[in-house]
Enzyme design. Structure first.
Site, PDB file in Angstrom:
ATOM      1  N   ARG A   1      14.370  22.916  14.247  1.00  0.00           N
ATOM      2  CA  ARG A   1      14.415  24.138  15.042  1.00  0.00           C
ATOM      3  C   ARG A   1      13.726  23.941  16.391  1.00  0.00           C
ATOM      4  NH1 ARG A   1      11.986  28.511  11.036  1.00  0.00           N
ATOM      5  NH2 ARG A   1      12.528  29.928  12.768  1.00  0.00           N
TER       6      ARG A   1
ATOM      7  N   THR B   1      16.044  28.746   5.402  1.00  0.00           N
ATOM      8  CA  THR B   1      16.869  27.538   5.420  1.00  0.00           C
ATOM      9  C   THR B   1      17.380  27.297   4.005  1.00  0.00           C
ATOM     10  OG1 THR B   1      15.650  26.530   7.253  1.00  0.00           O
ATOM     11  CG2 THR B   1      16.908  25.050   5.837  1.00  0.00           C
TER      12      THR B   1
ATOM     13  N   LEU C   1      11.468  23.665   2.219  1.00  0.00           N
ATOM     14  CA  LEU C   1      12.427  24.201   3.174  1.00  0.00           C
ATOM     15  C   LEU C   1      11.918  25.572   3.602  1.00  0.00           C
ATOM     16  CD1 LEU C   1      15.855  23.434   1.408  1.00  0.00           C
ATOM     17  CD2 LEU C   1      14.777  22.125   3.249  1.00  0.00           C
ATOM     18  N   ASP C   2      12.149  25.935   4.862  1.00  0.00           N
ATOM     19  CA  ASP C   2      11.780  27.270   5.308  1.00  0.00           C
ATOM     20  C   ASP C   2      12.466  28.315   4.434  1.00  0.00           C
ATOM     21  OD1 ASP C   2      10.367  26.124   7.362  1.00  0.00           O
ATOM     22  OD2 ASP C   2      11.920  26.470   8.875  1.00  0.00           O
ATOM     23  N   LYS C   3      11.871  29.491   4.370  1.00  0.00           N
ATOM     24  CA  LYS C   3      12.445  30.591   3.596  1.00  0.00           C
ATOM     25  C   LYS C   3      13.920  30.784   3.917  1.00  0.00           C
ATOM     26  CE  LYS C   3      12.337  35.634   3.241  1.00  0.00           C
ATOM     27  NZ  LYS C   3      11.737  36.882   3.753  1.00  0.00           N
TER      28      LYS C   3
END
EC number: 5.4.99.-
Length: 340
Positions: free
Chosen positions: A261, A159, A155-157
Site C-alpha cells: 500500500r 486485505t 494480513l491487514d483486516k
C-alpha cells in the site's frame, strides 16, 4: 515456583525457559542490539526482542541489556532467556474458515476481507485466531504469544487472501525462519493482486524504499531513511485505459506492515479503495462510469488480495504452492473497469 538455573551469560532463568546464545562477529560491530539479535534469531521479530529486553531477559558480558539501541561490539556474547510458549487465552468461536490445506503441522486459510487476524485493541474477539482455536483446539503453536497462537505472518483486516498458520512450535519456528529469510535462500513466495489508480509508464519494476512508523501519525507507515528494508516487485497484468487504472501483480521480497500500500502510493499509484494511503486520489473515481463507481462503493476496502503463497513444508521440506482467485468483490471491480 520453577527451579532456577544459570544461563551461559549469568542470567537467572526458570528451568522451563530456554536460552538462545549469539556471538557477534566483526561484520556485526556497530549494529543496534535489537536489529542484530532479530537478524540472528529469525524465530523472533525485532519487536519481540525489544519486549524481551524490557523484561530483563537479554544479557551480555554478565549484565542485563535493556537498551535496544545499544551498539554491538565484535565478540560480544548475548544470552536471550526465552519464556515457555504461552497458552492460547482467546476463546474459540464458530466462525467459518475457508481451509485450503491442512495437516498435523499447519493450516492454510483463504482469509476474507474484513476478518481481523488476531485479538487487539478494538477487536477482542471475532478474529481469525478465535476461529482457529475453535477449529484446531489446543494444537495451535504457543510461540506466537497468548493473543497470536500459531500466527506466522499477518494480513491487514481489509486485505483478503492466503495465510499459513502453524499448529505446533517446531512448525512455527521453521515457517518463521522462512519468512525472516524472505525467500532469498528458499522457496517462499508471496504475491498479491492489486488494483491501482493510474497507468504505470513501465510494464514492471521494483520499489526499494525502507519503511517505518510515520512520525506524524503513528498509525501509518511511511518511507523513512532509518526504516526497515522493504522491497516490492511489481508487474502490470491489465491496463484499464478509459478508467485510468491498472491491475498489478506485486511480489514481496520483504514483508513489512502495509508494504504494498505504501510503496504503490509512493509510485503515484495508490490502491483503489485505500482511504489511508490513497485519500489524495479520491477524485480519480470521477473517471469511472456508474457501474464502476457502484463497484468501488461495494468494494469498500483497499483492492488488495494475497493471491499466491509458496513455502517449504516445515516437517517434510516439500515445496507447497497455493493460489487464490480474486474474491467476488475484487472481481466485480475488475469487471467494471474492463467494461468501461
Amino acid at each position: 515456583m520453577p527451579e532456577a538455573s544459570s544461563s551461559p551469560a549469568g542470567v537467572q532463568v526458570a528451568a522451563t525457559e530456554t536460552v538462545e546464545t549469539v556471538t557477534a562477529g566483526p561484520d556485526d560491530a556497530g549494529a543496534r542490539a535489537d536489529r542484530f539479535l532479530a537478524a540472528r534469531l529469525p524465530a523472533f521479530s525485532r519487536a519481540r526482542i525489544q519486549a524481551l529486553m524490557r523484561q530483563g531477559a537479554v544479557s551480555t558480558g554478565g549484565r542485563t541489556l535493556v537498551d535496544p539501541s545499544a551498539r554491538v561490539n565484535a565478540g560480544d556474547a548475548f544470552a536471550v532467556a526465552v519464556p515457555p510458549p504461552a497458552a492460547a487465552e482467546p476463546e474459540g468461536q464458530d466462525i467459518p474458515l475457508a481451509v485450503v490445506f491442512e495437516d498435523e503441522h499447519l493450516i492454510v486459510i483463504d482469509k476474507p476481507a474484513g476478518l481481523v487476524v488476531h485479538p487487539a485493541a478494538g477487536h477482542a474477539d471475532g478474529t481469525l485466531v478465535n476461529a482457529l482455536i475453535n477449529h484446531c483446539g489446543a494444537s495451535l503453536s504457543g510461540v506466537g504469544g497468548v493473543a497470536r497462537p500459531g500466527i506466522v505472518h499477518r494480513l491487514d483486516k481489509d486485505t483478503s487472501g492466503l495465510l499459513v498458520v502453524a499448529k505446533h512450535d517446531a512448525a512455527h519456528r521453521a515457517l518463521s525462519a522462512q519468512f525472516a529469510d524472505h525467500g532469498r535462500t528458499g522457496p517462499l513466495v508471496r504475491s498479491y493482486l492489486a488494483l491501482v489508480w493510474g497507468l504505470p509508464a513501465r510494464p514492471k519494476g521494483v520499489v526499494d524504499l525502507p519503511l517505518g512508523r510515520s512520525e506524524r501519525n503513528r498509525e501509518k507507515i511511511a518511507v523513512r531513511k532509518d526504516g526497515r528494508e522493504a522491497i516490492t516487485h511489481w508487474e502490470t497484468l491489465r491496463r484499464f485505459e478509459r478508467a485510468g487504472a491498472a491491475l498489478l501483480a506485486c511480489r514481496l521480497e520483504t514483508g513489512r506492515t502495509h508494504q504494498i500500500r505504501v510503496h504503490m502510493a509512493e509510485l503515484g499509484h495508490p490502491l483503489l479503495g485505500d482511504g489511508v494511503y490513497g485519500a489524495s486520489h479520491r477524485t480519480k473515481a470521477s473517471r469511472l462510469d456508474d457501474a464502476g463507481r457502484a463497484a468501488l462503493a461495494t468494494l469498500g476496502r483497499q483492492a488488495l488480495h494475497a493471491a499466491e503463497l509458496g513455502f517449504a513444508h516445515p516437517a517434510t521440506g516439500e515445496e507447497l504452492h497455493f493460489e487464490s482467485p480474486a474474491p467476488t468483490d475484487l472481481q466485480r471491480m475488475i469487471d467494471a473497469l474492463d467494461a468501461q
